[in-house]
Design a protein around this motif. Structure first.
Motif, PDB file in Angstrom:
ATOM      1  N   GLN A  89       0.825  -1.202   0.000  1.00 12.29           N
ATOM      2  CA  GLN A  89       0.000   0.000   0.000  1.00 12.29           C
ATOM      3  C   GLN A  89       0.864   1.258   0.000  1.00 12.29           C
ATOM      4  O   GLN A  89       0.485   2.281  -0.565  1.00 12.29           O
ATOM      5  N   PHE A  90       2.013   1.174   0.672  1.00 12.82           N
ATOM      6  CA  PHE A  90       2.875   2.336   0.798  1.00 12.82           C
ATOM      7  C   PHE A  90       4.129   2.123  -0.037  1.00 12.82           C
ATOM      8  O   PHE A  90       4.769   1.078   0.020  1.00 12.82           O
ATOM      9  N   SER A  91       4.454   3.106  -0.812  1.00 14.35           N
ATOM     10  CA  SER A  91       5.529   2.985  -1.784  1.00 14.35           C
ATOM     11  C   SER A  91       6.864   2.638  -1.121  1.00 14.35           C
ATOM     12  O   SER A  91       7.216   3.164  -0.068  1.00 14.35           O
ATOM     13  N   ALA A  92       7.602   1.737  -1.780  1.00  9.73           N
ATOM     14  CA  ALA A  92       8.939   1.376  -1.315  1.00  9.73           C
ATOM     15  C   ALA A  92      10.011   2.248  -1.958  1.00  9.73           C
ATOM     16  O   ALA A  92      11.202   2.030  -1.775  1.00  9.73           O
ATOM     17  N   VAL A  93       9.580   3.248  -2.726  1.00 12.34           N
ATOM     18  CA  VAL A  93      10.504   4.126  -3.431  1.00 12.34           C
ATOM     19  C   VAL A  93      11.252   5.004  -2.441  1.00 12.34           C
ATOM     20  O   VAL A  93      10.667   5.580  -1.527  1.00 12.34           O
ATOM     21  N   ASP A  94      12.563   5.115  -2.617  1.00 14.66           N
ATOM     22  CA  ASP A  94      13.398   6.022  -1.815  1.00 14.66           C
ATOM     23  C   ASP A  94      13.414   7.376  -2.500  1.00 14.66           C
ATOM     24  O   ASP A  94      13.976   7.530  -3.587  1.00 14.66           O
ATOM     25  N   GLY A  95      12.791   8.369  -1.876  1.00  8.88           N
ATOM     26  CA  GLY A  95      12.681   9.682  -2.485  1.00  8.88           C
ATOM     27  C   GLY A  95      13.971  10.462  -2.554  1.00  8.88           C
ATOM     28  O   GLY A  95      14.059  11.461  -3.280  1.00  8.88           O
ATOM     29  N   LEU A  96      14.998  10.035  -1.810  1.00  6.82           N
ATOM     30  CA  LEU A  96      16.253  10.793  -1.759  1.00  6.82           C
ATOM     31  C   LEU A  96      17.171  10.488  -2.929  1.00  6.82           C
ATOM     32  O   LEU A  96      18.142  11.209  -3.163  1.00  6.82           O
ATOM     33  N   ILE A  97      16.874   9.427  -3.670  1.00  4.97           N
ATOM     34  CA  ILE A  97      17.698   9.085  -4.826  1.00  4.97           C
ATOM     35  C   ILE A  97      16.825   9.113  -6.083  1.00  4.97           C
ATOM     36  O   ILE A  97      15.594   9.220  -6.001  1.00  4.97           O
ATOM     37  N   THR A  98      17.442   9.023  -7.227  1.00  4.37           N
ATOM     38  CA  THR A  98      16.693   9.125  -8.483  1.00  4.37           C
ATOM     39  C   THR A  98      15.918   7.841  -8.775  1.00  4.37           C
ATOM     40  O   THR A  98      16.162   6.791  -8.154  1.00  4.37           O
ATOM     41  N   GLY A  99      15.009   7.934  -9.744  1.00  9.04           N
ATOM     42  CA  GLY A  99      14.274   6.748 -10.156  1.00  9.04           C
ATOM     43  C   GLY A  99      15.211   5.671 -10.672  1.00  9.04           C
ATOM     44  O   GLY A  99      15.058   4.491 -10.350  1.00  9.04           O
ATOM     45  N   GLU A 100      16.202   6.077 -11.462  1.00  9.98           N
ATOM     46  CA  GLU A 100      17.160   5.115 -12.000  1.00  9.98           C
ATOM     47  C   GLU A 100      17.953   4.455 -10.880  1.00  9.98           C
ATOM     48  O   GLU A 100      18.187   3.236 -10.903  1.00  9.98           O
ATOM     49  N   GLU A 101      18.340   5.229  -9.873  1.00  9.05           N
ATOM     50  CA  GLU A 101      19.112   4.675  -8.758  1.00  9.05           C
ATOM     51  C   GLU A 101      18.268   3.708  -7.934  1.00  9.05           C
ATOM     52  O   GLU A 101      18.774   2.695  -7.433  1.00  9.05           O
ATOM     53  N   ASN A 102      16.982   3.999  -7.799  1.00  8.99           N
ATOM     54  CA  ASN A 102      16.094   3.051  -7.130  1.00  8.99           C
ATOM     55  C   ASN A 102      16.074   1.722  -7.865  1.00  8.99           C
ATOM     56  O   ASN A 102      16.126   0.650  -7.253  1.00  8.99           O
ATOM     57  N   MET A 103      16.009   1.799  -9.188  1.00  7.08           N
ATOM     58  CA  MET A 103      15.973   0.585  -9.996  1.00  7.08           C
ATOM     59  C   MET A 103      17.280  -0.197  -9.889  1.00  7.08           C
ATOM     60  O   MET A 103      17.277  -1.430  -9.744  1.00  7.08           O
ATOM     61  N   LEU A 104      18.395   0.517  -9.967  1.00 11.56           N
ATOM     62  CA  LEU A 104      19.700  -0.147  -9.886  1.00 11.56           C
ATOM     63  C   LEU A 104      19.914  -0.783  -8.516  1.00 11.56           C
ATOM     64  O   LEU A 104      20.554  -1.842  -8.407  1.00 11.56           O
ATOM     65  N   LEU A 105      19.370  -0.142  -7.478  1.00  9.96           N
ATOM     66  CA  LEU A 105      19.464  -0.718  -6.138  1.00  9.96           C
ATOM     67  C   LEU A 105      18.724  -2.054  -6.088  1.00  9.96           C
ATOM     68  O   LEU A 105      19.231  -3.041  -5.520  1.00  9.96           O
TER      69      LEU A 105
END
Length: 327
Positions: A89-105
């Motif tokens: 329900q709640f996003s696991a996205v880290d807002g402090l890094i970029t979208g690409e960096e979230n994906m690479l992580l």
């Protein structure tokens, strides 16, 4: 394992979960065929998220059994985690890094090589229309963009089964429809989707099969059409332009409700093909021609009220959120 078992992505029997004296799941059973969308529908607090948490190995059930892609949920938890993806329900996205960096992580967490991780990231960013925003901090993304990124991150590991726990909560109407299209595309590619939602229109629009969860128990399950037939109120409406034909039909169909002003008759029906054919056959045999025939069946709002006793429809909540977000 039978041949039928091989076609099931998820099979659960008697799942129970309690916290102290509060029973959250009270022995639920369901099956999800591979390559389909299964929706667990219910009001807030019905136990939907608990069911997802159990099936995705985040918590243990107190009783019951489940198999995920043929793997025993308890004995083969590691194998289960290897074939599933979860978007909560709640996003696991880290807002402090970029979208690409979230994906690479996520690629690193799945132990992909650097080259493979970058390729998968590039492919998914393009697939989810996030290329232009890829270098920007995720904190600058709209709600819809964050949800798309969240699902893209879930897909890095190429899961066969995806659990989407209320994925469109808080999204505006356009973003909700975009998310629906993404879900359809996932299934057309062979992925199985387990969707929890409190939005009736969402379950009606997407799900091959729906289970209604209330008070920890599944009170009904089936296709949207099957569930609608559980609730009385369906009817076939015949409208006539010729008053004489209307009177002949009304005289013959004594069980029909009359509307003399509209020259229409309302015949109780479950909306099935069999009953519709019976009405048409009767009209032909009597030599009576209706100018308009329409079939009316209860919608999921009616099903929800009847099965859960809820005083507030889930879809009303969705529509209110849509209106508020759109302002």
């Amino acid at each position: 394992m039978t041949t039928t078992d091989h076609t099931l992505a998820i099979a659960a029997t008697g799942l129970r979960k309690a916290y102290g004296d509060k029973t959250v799941l009270d022995g639920i059973d369901f099956q999800v065929p591979a390559g389909t969308i299964f929706s667990l529908l219910g009001p807030n607090g019905a136990g939907k998220t608990t069911a997802v948490s159990i099936l995705s190995t985040l918590i243990s059930a107190d009783a019951g059994q489940a198999r995920i892609a043929g793997h025993d949920l308890t004995a083969e938890a590691h194998a289960v985690r290897g074939v599933i993806g979860v978007t909560g329900q709640f996003s696991a996205v880290d807002g402090l890094i970029t979208g690409e960096e979230n994906m690479l992580l996520m690629a690193d967490l799945h132990h992909l090589s650097r080259r493979e991780g970058r390729q998968v990231t590039a492919d998914l960013l393009e697939r989810f229309d996030l290329v232009e925003a890829a270098k920007k901090p995720a904190s600058t993304y709209s709600g819809g963009m964050k949800r798309r990124l969240d699902i893209a991150m879930t897909l890095v590991g190429n899961p066969r089964i995806i659990f989407l726990d209320e994925p469109t909560t808080g999204l505006d109407p356009r973003s909700r429809h975009t998310m629906w299209q993404i879900i359809r595309e996932l299934v057309s590619g062979g992925t199985t989707v387990f969707l929890t939602t409190q939005y009736l229109d969402e379950a009606d629009e997407l799900a091959d099969r729906i289970a209604v969860l209330n008070g920890g128990r599944i009170v009904a399950q089936g296709s949207a059409a099957e569930l609608k037939r559980l609730v009385p109120g369906g009817h076939v409406r015949l409208r006539f332009a010729d008053p004489a034909a209307y009177e002949r039909a009304a005289t013959a169909l004594r069980e029909a409700s009359r509307d003399d002003d509209a020259l229409s008759l309302q015949i109780p029906s479950d909306g099935s093909q069999r009953e519709l054919r019976a009405v048409l056959d009767w009209l032909d045999a009597a030599g009576i021609e209706a100018d308009e025939l329409s079939v009316h069946t209860p919608d999921l709002d009616d099903v929800f009220f009847a099965l859960t006793g809820s005083s507030v429809p889930a879809q009303t909540t969705a529509q209110t959120a849509d209106k508020e977000t759109a302002r």
